[in-house]
Write a protein that holds these residues in place. Structure first.
Motif, mmCIF file in Angstrom:
data_model
loop_
_atom_site.group_PDB
_atom_site.id
_atom_site.type_symbol
_atom_site.label_atom_id
_atom_site.label_comp_id
_atom_site.label_asym_id
_atom_site.label_seq_id
_atom_site.Cartn_x
_atom_site.Cartn_y
_atom_site.Cartn_z
ATOM 1 N N UNK A 103 0.829 -1.201 0.000
ATOM 2 C CA UNK A 103 0.000 0.000 0.000
ATOM 3 C C UNK A 103 0.863 1.250 0.000
ATOM 4 N N UNK A 104 0.538 2.192 -0.901
ATOM 5 C CA UNK A 104 1.314 3.426 -1.015
ATOM 6 C C UNK A 104 0.447 4.641 -0.717
ATOM 7 N N UNK A 105 -0.467 4.467 0.270
ATOM 8 C CA UNK A 105 -1.141 5.619 0.843
ATOM 9 C C UNK A 105 -0.239 6.252 1.889
ATOM 10 N N UNK A 106 -0.759 7.169 2.705
ATOM 11 C CA UNK A 106 0.097 7.847 3.684
ATOM 12 C C UNK A 106 0.839 6.896 4.618
ATOM 13 N N UNK A 109 3.483 4.923 2.524
ATOM 14 C CA UNK A 109 4.475 5.857 1.998
ATOM 15 C C UNK A 109 5.486 6.242 3.073
ATOM 16 N N UNK A 110 4.999 6.568 4.273
ATOM 17 C CA UNK A 110 5.911 7.010 5.323
ATOM 18 C C UNK A 110 6.628 5.847 5.987
ATOM 19 N N UNK A 111 6.012 4.680 6.021
ATOM 20 C CA UNK A 111 6.747 3.506 6.487
ATOM 21 C C UNK A 111 7.919 3.222 5.554
ATOM 22 N N UNK A 112 7.658 3.253 4.265
ATOM 23 C CA UNK A 112 8.720 2.989 3.287
ATOM 24 C C UNK A 112 9.789 4.081 3.317
ATOM 25 N N UNK A 113 9.374 5.327 3.531
ATOM 26 C CA UNK A 113 10.337 6.427 3.586
ATOM 27 C C UNK A 113 11.308 6.246 4.752
ATOM 28 N N UNK A 114 10.783 5.929 5.937
ATOM 29 C CA UNK A 114 11.660 5.744 7.086
ATOM 30 C C UNK A 114 12.589 4.555 6.876
ATOM 31 N N UNK A 115 12.063 3.453 6.351
ATOM 32 C CA UNK A 115 12.908 2.291 6.090
ATOM 33 C C UNK A 115 14.003 2.624 5.074
ATOM 34 N N UNK A 116 13.633 3.323 4.016
ATOM 35 C CA UNK A 116 14.612 3.658 2.982
ATOM 36 C C UNK A 116 15.689 4.585 3.520
ATOM 37 N N UNK A 117 15.294 5.559 4.333
ATOM 38 C CA UNK A 117 16.278 6.511 4.879
ATOM 39 C C UNK A 117 17.271 5.832 5.820
ATOM 40 N N UNK A 118 16.925 4.670 6.311
ATOM 41 C CA UNK A 118 17.794 3.973 7.265
ATOM 42 C C UNK A 118 18.422 2.715 6.679
ATOM 43 N N UNK A 152 -8.614 4.544 -8.970
ATOM 44 C CA UNK A 152 -9.762 5.387 -8.671
ATOM 45 C C UNK A 152 -9.419 6.264 -7.465
ATOM 46 N N UNK A 153 -10.391 6.874 -6.863
ATOM 47 C CA UNK A 153 -10.108 7.765 -5.735
ATOM 48 C C UNK A 153 -9.665 6.989 -4.496
ATOM 49 N N UNK A 154 -9.933 5.700 -4.442
ATOM 50 C CA UNK A 154 -9.508 4.892 -3.298
ATOM 51 C C UNK A 154 -8.135 4.255 -3.501
ATOM 52 N N UNK A 155 -7.811 3.833 -4.717
ATOM 53 C CA UNK A 155 -6.620 3.026 -4.963
ATOM 54 C C UNK A 155 -5.688 3.695 -5.971
ATOM 55 N N UNK A 156 -4.393 3.482 -5.757
ATOM 56 C CA UNK A 156 -3.353 4.056 -6.593
ATOM 57 C C UNK A 156 -2.366 4.833 -5.738
ATOM 58 N N UNK A 157 -1.313 5.306 -6.368
ATOM 59 C CA UNK A 157 -0.253 6.008 -5.640
ATOM 60 C C UNK A 157 -0.812 7.162 -4.809
ATOM 61 N N UNK A 158 -0.478 7.173 -3.534
ATOM 62 C CA UNK A 158 -0.938 8.215 -2.625
ATOM 63 C C UNK A 158 -2.155 7.839 -1.811
ATOM 64 N N UNK A 159 -2.874 6.780 -2.202
ATOM 65 C CA UNK A 159 -4.043 6.345 -1.456
ATOM 66 C C UNK A 159 -5.201 7.313 -1.552
ATOM 67 N N UNK A 160 -6.211 7.080 -0.713
ATOM 68 C CA UNK A 160 -7.425 7.894 -0.757
ATOM 69 C C UNK A 160 -7.152 9.351 -0.416
ATOM 70 N N UNK A 161 -6.118 9.613 0.391
ATOM 71 C CA UNK A 161 -5.831 10.985 0.781
ATOM 72 C C UNK A 161 -5.371 11.872 -0.348
#
Length: 531
Positions: A103-106, A109-118, A152-161
């Motif tokens: 999942x690449x919603x918020x 995205x932020x879980x992957x960002x922290x893992x990648x930065x470390x 759609x508005x629920x699924x895809x890069x960035x998620x529903x937000x």
């Protein structure tokens, strides 16, 4: 850093930011050139007593930081604070395989960002497409009614937000909110999200921020696989050992599951496996549209229209019997979205661009439901959402048109769309409908009582030509996948239920923070990838 709070200035102040800094200096008895840095830490509007006033918090850093704590007692409105340390401990146990984030919603995205930065080089799976293709799919759906269940508005890069107001408001006082805000700022979000009382990015600007964060993840060794959905989990001895996807199998013993609140097929897989799912409270109702100017007159009274004031926002709630009727996801100057993700179901949501310059305001007006309504059965809770959405589709007449009714008609039970100054913005078009007939009678009655009470609190809600568009059913996940204090699933070691879909967040900021928490829990146990 020193914070000087509650500096109150009239709207007529010609340069309120500079005046707020000057007043902070005076409170601290500082010379004009003494601080190393001074600026706005927070700005809000107090309109509770008639004429609105601007309320500033000013942050001041001294050249000698050792002197800052001594100034904390200069006034009751002065405090000393330290910037949070966003370093995270890492474990020593080697990883067998690269961690996977689904999942690449918020949250994802932020879980992957922290893992990648470390140095953990995560593999990220997203069932939908990259953002440019996703935007094209949403636009096609709005224009033609051709729905792609994975784009759609629920699924895809960035998620529903991604298709929202980009609201970063939260009641959670977690220091990790600062980590999320810093990342948004680094990747191009407006500077004022650092100090606005109700920060928002806007749907248009949020898209660039999301793709920029994803690019950082990839540049740090992470991989993002679009159009790749999770289809199953492989286990051995109560622990995760692999996953199956629409693109094949992956060896995996550490998985952050951040699938979002609409991943019903994933919920079904988890339930079939016997993992500990439970009903979680959520809410259902409509999108209410009013003229933005009328909202601001109700909030700001005679000061409405003053350029020093932000676009008017509100949040209302009313207990009705055992339930709560409340507004949610209020979008100033925005529009109602067509947010379906399944064939034959109508779902509404709301969004605003950064300028918030649309004619209408919209917000969800919803009533709470919980496990008692579904025999505490998560399968029945998901089925309830789906049944409402299918009823809304039928009432709209097909083609993903949405049923709609004006407030005056809804309160009187007339089933009419008696349009006046407020014109509906739902992009697929609307069909007149008795909205009360689409909900169980108790819920419809509670919504009527709640809207009536709102009219006593905010005058704009008395407007009979305000438009209700239905149905709003995806306020949050209907289920929660239970996890322990180590953030791992209570029934499967190596699985980290995360974010809104797993039942642990509500909104962009809290979902992102939960993603950081889950990634930090994984990192605390395992060493970075050595490859």
């Amino acid at each position: 850093m020193i914070l000087v709070r509650n500096i109150r200035l009239p709207l007529s102040c010609p340069d309120p930011e500079q005046e707020a800094v000057r007043q902070a200096y005076r409170t601290l008895r500082l010379r004009g050139n003494a601080p190393a840095q001074a600026g706005v830490a927070k700005l809000s509007v107090d309109a509770r007593h008639g004429t609105p006033v601007l309320v500033y918090t000013i942050a001041i850093t001294l050249h000698d930081e050792g002197e800052e704590s001594a100034l904390a007692g200069a006034s009751p409105c002065v405090c000393f604070t330290r910037k949070p340390d966003f370093t995270f401990p890492v474990g020593q146990t080697p990883l067998k395989h690269r961690p996977v984030v689904v999942g690449l919603g918020p949250a994802g995205l932020f879980a992957a960002l922290l893992l990648a930065r470390n140095g953990y080089r995560p593999i990220v799976l997203e069932r939908g497409p990259a953002l440019a293709d996703r935007v094209a799919a949403v636009q096609k759906f709005e224009q033609t009614g051709a729905l792609d269940p994975n784009a759609n508005i629920q699924f895809g890069e960035g998620g529903a937000g991604t298709f929202s107001d980009g609201k970063l408001t939260t009641r959670v006082g977690d220091p990790l909110c600062g980590f999320v805000t810093d990342a948004f700022l680094k990747h191009g979000a407006p500077a004022d999200i650092a100090w606005r009382q109700k920060p928002h990015v806007g749907t248009d600007l949020l898209r660039g921020v999301i793709t920029s964060i994803r690019t950082e993840i990839e540049n740090l060794g992470g991989e993002v696989h679009f159009n790749t959905a999770l289809t199953g989990l492989q286990t051995s001895g109560g622990a995760l050992c692999g996953i199956t996807t629409t693109a094949g199998s992956i060896l995996c013993d550490q998985l952050i599951l951040a699938v979002g609140h609409s991943a019903r097929d994933t919920f079904a897989v988890l339930h079939t496996m016997g993992l500990p799912l439970e009903c979680k409270p959520f809410s259902v109702g409509f999108r209410a549209e009013h003229l933005q100017t009328e909202i601001e007159k109700s909030l700001y009274h005679g000061a409405a229209g003053n350029p020093a004031l932000p676009r008017g926002e509100y949040q209302l709630s009313q207990h009705v019997g055992q339930r709560c009727v409340y507004t949610f996801c209020m979008c100033p100057g925005g529009q109602v979205c067509a947010a379906a993700s399944e064939d034959g179901g109508v779902v509404t949501n709301g969004m605003s661009y950064h300028a918030r310059d649309g004619r209408n305001a919209n917000a969800a007006v919803v009533v709470s439901v919980d496990g008692r309504d579904f025999d505490n059965d998560p399968v029945k809770a998901v089925a309830f959402q789906r049944q409402l959405e299918q009823a809304a589709y039928r009432a709209g007449g097909g083609g993903y048109l949405a049923p709609a009714e004006t407030v005056g008609s809804f309160l009187a039970g007339r089933g009419k769309l008696e349009l006046g100054a407020v014109q509906p913005t739902y992009p697929r078009g609307v069909t007149p409908c008795d909205l009360g007939s689409l909900l169980p009678g108790e819920l419809a009655a509670d919504l009527r009582d709640g809207i009536t009470a709102f009219g006593r609190k905010l005058r704009a809600y008395q407007a009979p030509d305000a438009v209700l568009t239905g149905l709003e059913t995806r306020t949050s996940s209907p289920v929660r996948l239970l996890r322990g204090d180590n953030f791992q699933c209570a029934g499967l070691t190596g699985l980290y239920p995360c974010g809104e879909g797993a039942g642990y967040a509500g909104g962009i900021m809290t979902a992102a923070v939960d993603g950081v928490r889950c990634a930090a829990a994984l990192m605390q146990q395992y060493a970075p990838d050595k490859a």
